[in-house]
Design an enzyme around this catalytic site. Structure first.
Site, short mmCIF file in Angstrom:
data_model
loop_
_atom_site.label_atom_id
_atom_site.label_comp_id
_atom_site.label_asym_id
_atom_site.label_seq_id
_atom_site.Cartn_x
_atom_site.Cartn_y
_atom_site.Cartn_z
CB SER A 28 8.60 -14.77 -2.22
OG SER A 28 9.64 -15.06 -2.06
NE ARG A 29 1.48 -14.04 -0.26
CZ ARG A 29 1.19 -13.91 0.93
NH1 ARG A 29 1.78 -15.38 1.16
NH2 ARG A 29 0.75 -13.44 1.09
CG ASP A 59 11.19 -6.27 8.02
OD1 ASP A 59 10.16 -5.38 7.33
OD2 ASP A 59 10.68 -6.80 8.98
CG ASN A 107 4.99 -6.19 -5.43
OD1 ASN A 107 3.65 -5.62 -5.22
ND2 ASN A 107 4.81 -7.08 -4.25
CB SER A 138 -4.39 0.26 -3.40
OG SER A 138 -5.65 0.03 -3.88
CE1 TYR A 187 -2.58 -2.82 1.29
CE2 TYR A 187 -4.62 -2.28 0.43
CZ TYR A 187 -3.76 -2.89 0.18
OH TYR A 187 -3.23 -3.20 -0.95
CE LYS A 219 -0.53 -0.66 -0.50
NZ LYS A 219 0.74 -1.29 -1.35
P1 NAD Z 1 0.14 -11.30 -1.65
O1 NAD Z 1 0.28 -10.76 0.05
O2 NAD Z 1 -0.33 -11.76 -2.41
O3 NAD Z 1 2.54 -11.00 -1.18
C1 NAD Z 1 3.02 -9.88 -0.84
C2 NAD Z 1 4.15 -10.00 -0.82
O4 NAD Z 1 5.24 -9.12 0.15
C3 NAD Z 1 4.82 -11.32 0.03
O5 NAD Z 1 5.37 -12.54 -0.51
C4 NAD Z 1 4.98 -11.61 1.79
O6 NAD Z 1 5.77 -12.17 2.15
C5 NAD Z 1 6.00 -10.18 0.58
N1 NAD Z 1 6.24 -9.17 1.76
C6 NAD Z 1 5.16 -8.85 3.68
N2 NAD Z 1 6.06 -8.16 3.99
C7 NAD Z 1 7.35 -7.86 3.45
C8 NAD Z 1 7.76 -7.31 4.58
N3 NAD Z 1 8.02 -6.42 5.15
N4 NAD Z 1 9.43 -7.19 3.60
C9 NAD Z 1 9.71 -7.87 2.45
N5 NAD Z 1 8.55 -8.36 2.15
C10 NAD Z 1 6.80 -8.69 2.30
O7 NAD Z 1 -0.01 -9.53 -1.89
P2 NAD Z 1 -0.41 -8.87 -3.35
O8 NAD Z 1 -1.20 -9.16 -3.70
O9 NAD Z 1 0.33 -10.19 -4.74
O10 NAD Z 1 0.29 -7.52 -3.38
C11 NAD Z 1 1.31 -7.37 -3.63
C12 NAD Z 1 1.41 -5.36 -3.69
O11 NAD Z 1 0.01 -4.65 -4.30
C13 NAD Z 1 0.96 -4.61 -1.92
O12 NAD Z 1 1.71 -3.74 -2.22
C14 NAD Z 1 -0.52 -4.69 -2.00
O13 NAD Z 1 -1.16 -3.65 -0.98
C15 NAD Z 1 -1.09 -4.19 -3.70
N6 NAD Z 1 -2.07 -4.28 -4.23
C16 NAD Z 1 -2.64 -5.38 -3.99
C17 NAD Z 1 -4.12 -5.41 -4.92
C18 NAD Z 1 -4.71 -6.53 -4.62
O14 NAD Z 1 -6.56 -6.63 -4.93
N7 NAD Z 1 -3.93 -8.07 -4.61
C19 NAD Z 1 -4.67 -4.12 -5.22
C20 NAD Z 1 -4.34 -3.36 -4.81
C21 NAD Z 1 -2.43 -2.82 -4.39
#
Ligand code: NAD
Length: 248
Positions: free
Chosen positions: A15-16, A64, A91, A143, A156, A160
């Site tokens: 969603s985001r 979930d 994701n 990550s 975390y 990962k």
């Molecule tokens: P975010 O928090 O903006 O989005 C995460 C999304 O996952 C949200 O929409 C949330 O509602 C959903 N979510 C959380 N728990 C859930 C569940 N149990 N079931 C279904 N949906 C669930 O995070 P992001 O930055 O977009 O991260 C996305 C992925 O990328 C994650 O796995 C994160 O660990 C990874 N990541 C992010 C970064 C970064 O710098 N943002 C870096 C490395 C890896």
């Protein structure tokens, strides 16, 4: 450019943030997109509408990702609605950062269940579908801290790193059926997840990044498009970093 024309994709937690951006890039490249999140809220509805406006089929599901039984039900529902799933993007993820000294059992369990167990849940549930199709691309969002570790993120980083071992093993198990499994290791990407970090931490990161900027969700999404597409049919079991050169 329609790299994913005729393909159907499922993205968790979309969603985001990065998931949302992957959904949009997939749709721009012609893929029908099913996506999940914890709620069917304004963000999910607006993404559904944005994807449909790009001329593809799109549907949001509430599920979930950390719950084993929900993953199987969700995959069945998507197959019922879309007919097949060519690409799965695991994701969904969270952070519960703290020094080990202060980390609670709940901080550990939540991060492992939502980040790592979810990848097992969905990959296990989808393997039947992909084995029958004799094709599929599984893309797991890891990550750079899963490769290098990070103080304050032992839970975390462990989740990962676990994704990386899991992805390599699945690639070896399912490769003979033309099912590929790769991991993306993003660096510092600007999303709500990283918006909580103090500005001085962000500035410190940028100083160390050879490309001198934070990553955008689209930077990750473009690699996901490549890995879901037929441009990458000889690539499996790999971990590819999207980090502006931070991790080399
Ligand atoms: P975010 O928090 O903006 O989005 C995460 C999304 O996952 C949200 O929409 C949330 O509602 C959903 N979510 C959380 N728990 C859930 C569940 N149990 N079931 C279904 N949906 C669930 O995070 P992001 O930055 O977009 O991260 C996305 C992925 O990328 C994650 O796995 C994160 O660990 C990874 N990541 C992010 C970064 C970064 O710098 N943002 C870096 C490395 C890896």
């Amino acid at each position: 450019m329609s790299l994913l024309s005729g393909k159907k994709a499922l993205i968790t937690g979309a969603s985001r943030g990065i998931g949302r951006s992957i959904a949009i890039e997939f749709a721009k490249n012609g893929a029908d997109v099913a996506f999940t999140d914890l709620q069917y809220d304004d963000k999910a509805i607006s993404l559904e509408n944005e994807l449909r406006a790009l001329g593809v089929k799109a549907k949001a599901y509430v599920s979930d990702a950390s719950k084993f039984d929900q993953a199987e039900i969700l995959i069945n529902a998507v197959i019922e609605d879309f007919g097949s799933i060519d690409a799965l993007v695991n994701n969904a993820g969270i952070t519960r950062d703290n020094l080990l000294l202060r980390m609670t059992e709940n901080d550990w369990d939540m991060v492992i269940n939502i980040n790592l167990k979810s990848v097992f849940n969905y990959t296990k549930a989808i393997q039947k579908v992909m084995l029958k199709q004799r094709s599929g691309s599984i893309i797991n969002i890891s990550s750079v801290v899963g490769i290098e570790g990070n103080a304050g993120q032992s839970n975390y980083s462990a989740s990962k790193a676990g994704i990386i071992g899991f992805s390599k093993s699945v690639a070896q198990e399912l490769g003979s059926r033309s099912i590929r499994c790769n991991a993306i290791a993003p660096g510092f990407i600007e999303t709500e997840m990283t918006s909580v970090l103090p500005p001085e931490i962000k500035e410190g990161w940028v100083k160390d990044i050879p490309l001198k900027r934070v990553g955008l969700p689209e930077d990750v999404a473009k690699l996901a498009v490549f890995l879901a597409s037929d441009l990458s049919t000889y690539i499996t079991g790999q971990v590819i970093s999207v980090c502006g050169g931070l991790h080399t």
